[in-house]
Design a protein around this motif. Structure first.
Motif, short mmCIF file in Angstrom:
data_model
loop_
_atom_site.label_atom_id
_atom_site.label_comp_id
_atom_site.label_asym_id
_atom_site.label_seq_id
_atom_site.Cartn_x
_atom_site.Cartn_y
_atom_site.Cartn_z
N PRO A 96 23.30 20.58 39.20
CA PRO A 96 23.39 21.47 40.37
C PRO A 96 24.68 22.28 40.39
CG PRO A 96 23.96 19.24 41.01
CD PRO A 96 23.60 19.18 39.55
N GLY A 97 24.80 23.22 39.47
CA GLY A 97 26.00 24.03 39.40
C GLY A 97 25.67 25.51 39.37
N PRO A 98 26.65 26.37 39.67
CA PRO A 98 26.40 27.81 39.73
C PRO A 98 26.16 28.47 38.38
CG PRO A 98 28.74 27.35 40.03
CD PRO A 98 28.05 26.02 40.01
N HIS A 99 26.44 27.77 37.29
CA HIS A 99 26.26 28.35 35.96
C HIS A 99 25.12 27.68 35.20
CE1 HIS A 99 30.06 30.14 36.96
NE2 HIS A 99 30.62 28.95 37.04
N ALA A 100 24.35 26.83 35.90
CA ALA A 100 23.31 26.04 35.24
C ALA A 100 21.96 26.74 35.27
CB ALA A 100 23.21 24.68 35.91
N PHE A 101 21.14 26.40 34.29
CA PHE A 101 19.75 26.86 34.23
C PHE A 101 18.84 25.68 34.55
CE2 PHE A 101 21.90 30.03 31.71
CZ PHE A 101 21.18 31.20 31.94
N GLU A 102 17.69 25.99 35.16
CA GLU A 102 16.73 24.94 35.44
C GLU A 102 16.07 24.49 34.14
OE1 GLU A 102 12.65 24.22 38.04
OE2 GLU A 102 14.08 25.76 38.69
N MET A 103 16.03 23.18 33.93
CA MET A 103 15.49 22.60 32.71
C MET A 103 14.17 21.89 32.99
SD MET A 103 17.52 23.00 30.01
CE MET A 103 19.07 23.89 29.86
N SER A 104 13.29 21.92 32.02
CA SER A 104 12.04 21.16 32.08
C SER A 104 11.69 20.74 30.66
CB SER A 104 10.92 22.01 32.69
OG SER A 104 9.70 21.31 32.68
N PHE A 105 12.09 19.53 30.29
CA PHE A 105 11.82 19.06 28.94
C PHE A 105 10.34 18.73 28.78
CE2 PHE A 105 16.39 17.39 28.98
CZ PHE A 105 16.86 18.50 28.30
N PRO A 106 9.79 18.93 27.60
CA PRO A 106 8.37 18.63 27.37
C PRO A 106 8.12 17.13 27.35
CG PRO A 106 9.43 19.29 25.33
CD PRO A 106 10.45 19.50 26.40
N ALA A 107 6.89 16.75 27.65
CA ALA A 107 6.51 15.33 27.60
C ALA A 107 6.72 14.80 26.18
CB ALA A 107 5.04 15.19 28.00
N GLY A 108 7.29 13.63 26.09
CA GLY A 108 7.54 13.03 24.78
C GLY A 108 8.95 13.25 24.29
N PHE A 109 9.68 14.20 24.87
CA PHE A 109 11.06 14.46 24.43
C PHE A 109 12.00 13.51 25.17
CE2 PHE A 109 15.13 16.80 24.93
CZ PHE A 109 15.49 16.83 23.59
N ARG A 110 12.75 12.71 24.43
CA ARG A 110 13.69 11.76 25.02
C ARG A 110 15.10 12.08 24.53
NH1 ARG A 110 9.43 11.03 27.00
NH2 ARG A 110 8.39 9.07 27.56
N PRO A 111 15.87 12.82 25.31
CA PRO A 111 17.23 13.18 24.86
C PRO A 111 18.15 11.96 24.85
CG PRO A 111 16.88 13.88 27.14
CD PRO A 111 15.56 13.37 26.65
N ASN A 112 18.97 11.86 23.80
CA ASN A 112 19.95 10.77 23.76
C ASN A 112 21.22 11.18 24.49
OD1 ASN A 112 21.36 12.44 21.98
ND2 ASN A 112 20.42 11.49 20.17
#
Length: 372
Positions: free
Chosen positions: A217-233
């Motif tokens: 939640p910051g003024p320089h951030a973009f809204e993210m929506s990772f695809p199903a199955g993607f698990r970021p480390n």
């Protein structure tokens, strides 16, 4: 779609491959739009005739031999939209059925409501370009996506000489911006953050870590929506957190002012791509249409890799006849969240086929987003 990405490894083994995860909901959007597109195209062909009807024998002249059969199937399948008359001594013809003709009469009102939106978005498109001008042929290439009417350069542009002019530049007819408006130099991303109160609270920052879904939640951030199955480390999320917090110049500032090697300038490119897609009616473009603005907006030479890298923001599908780039935040599952008057009209007309009108808000359809 598989995208090979090379990794360095101490063991000198075979390079790993990174999967480009599919978003099945956005893939399905391309399938869902086939039938309405066919119905709307046939409606336009019929309405373009002086008699408001089309002889079936002339359909091939309008659409070609192969496509003709798709339209013939639609005429037979949707009698609530298309009425077939004639016979005996009168050649068979097709026209809009009574209810369809009545709803089609609302199109003029929808187009009138669209005009100020089109003028605003066309001005913003020119403001995104480095010289505030774009060749007309490139705008015509994306005119349907922007919602511009056919022949807009002869009908729409002359009505607004205070905003636009058409001039020859190096042998090419170009659309030029006549006056800069700072109030328009606000991106769709900034408008959304302001409506959520995030920009207003930017002066009083608080310590917030990025969540596992990539959002911050910051003024320089973009809204993210990772695809199903993607698990970021954790290392991925840490790098993403730095990127989300990083300030970057407005996409409406001239690109010549920045060194492309600067990480802030690279993040600004994402802002430009985000804004280009936001100016379209359906928040998507074919990859060829997006790449058409390469020189005007100083897009990266490896545009595809840029889009793949930021797969939480953009999605590329090969469904349909062309590769298409989606702005992910604009969709809730298969549903486009905010619709302009023209799309609302199109939905209402296509609903005559029995498909039903598509909702245009988050509340009317259960969310299909996944949080990790």
């Amino acid at each position: 779609m598989w995208v090979p990405v090379r990794y360095r490894s101490g063991g000198g083994g075979r390079p790993k491959r990174k999967i480009y995860y599919r978003d099945h909901e956005l893939d399905r959007v391309m399938d869902l739009q086939k039938k309405p597109s066919l119905i709307l195209e046939l409606k336009s062909i019929i309405q373009s005739q002086k008699s408001r009807s089309l002889l079936l024998r002339d359909l091939e002249k309008e659409v070609g031999f192969v496509k003709k059969w798709n339209f013939m199937n639609a005429i037979e399948k949707y009698p609530s939209i298309f009425y077939v008359g004639g016979g005996n001594r009168t050649p068979p013809f097709v026209r809009l059925a009574q209810k369809a003709e009545k709803i089609a009469g609302e199109e003029a009102e929808a187009r009138e409501s669209m005009e100020p939106i089109l003028v605003k978005n066309l001005r913003k498109l020119l403001m995104l370009s480095v010289d505030c001008r774009v060749p007309l042929e490139k705008i015509k290439f994306v005119e349907s996506g922007l919602g511009l009417p056919n022949g807009f350069e002869k009908t729409l542009i002359p009505k607004y000489p205070e905003f636009f002019s058409v001039k020859d530049v190096n042998g090419n007819a170009c659309l030029l911006l006549e006056s800069w408006d700072s109030s328009l130099a606000v991106s769709a991303r900034e408008e959304k953050l302001a409506s959520e109160g995030i920009l207003a609270s930017a002066g009083n920052p608080r310590k917030v870590r990025i969540s596992k879904d990539g959002n911050y939640p910051g003024p320089h951030a973009f809204e993210m929506s990772f695809p199903a199955g993607f698990r970021p480390n954790m290392s991925y999320l840490e790098e993403l957190e730095k990127w989300q917090k990083m300030e970057f110049p407005s996409p409406y500032l001239n690109a010549r002012r920045f060194e492309i090697a600067d990480p802030k300038a690279r993040k600004r490119v994402v802002g430009v791509l985000h804004e280009l897609l936001s100016l379209t009616m359906e928040k998507r473009m074919t990859s060829a249409q997006l790449d058409a603005f390469h020189s005007e907006c100083f897009l990266p030479s490896k545009l595809l890799l840029c889009l793949i890298k930021h797969h939480g923001i953009f999605y590329i599908t090969n469904k349909g006849s062309r590769s298409t780039v989606f702005l992910k935040e604009a969709y809730d599952g298969t549903n486009l969240i905010d619709k302009c008057p023209m799309l609302l009209f199109n939905d209402k007309f296509a609903a005559l086929s029995g498909r039903g009108e598509i909702s245009s808000s988050r509340e009317m359809m259960p969310s299909t987003k996944h949080v990790y």
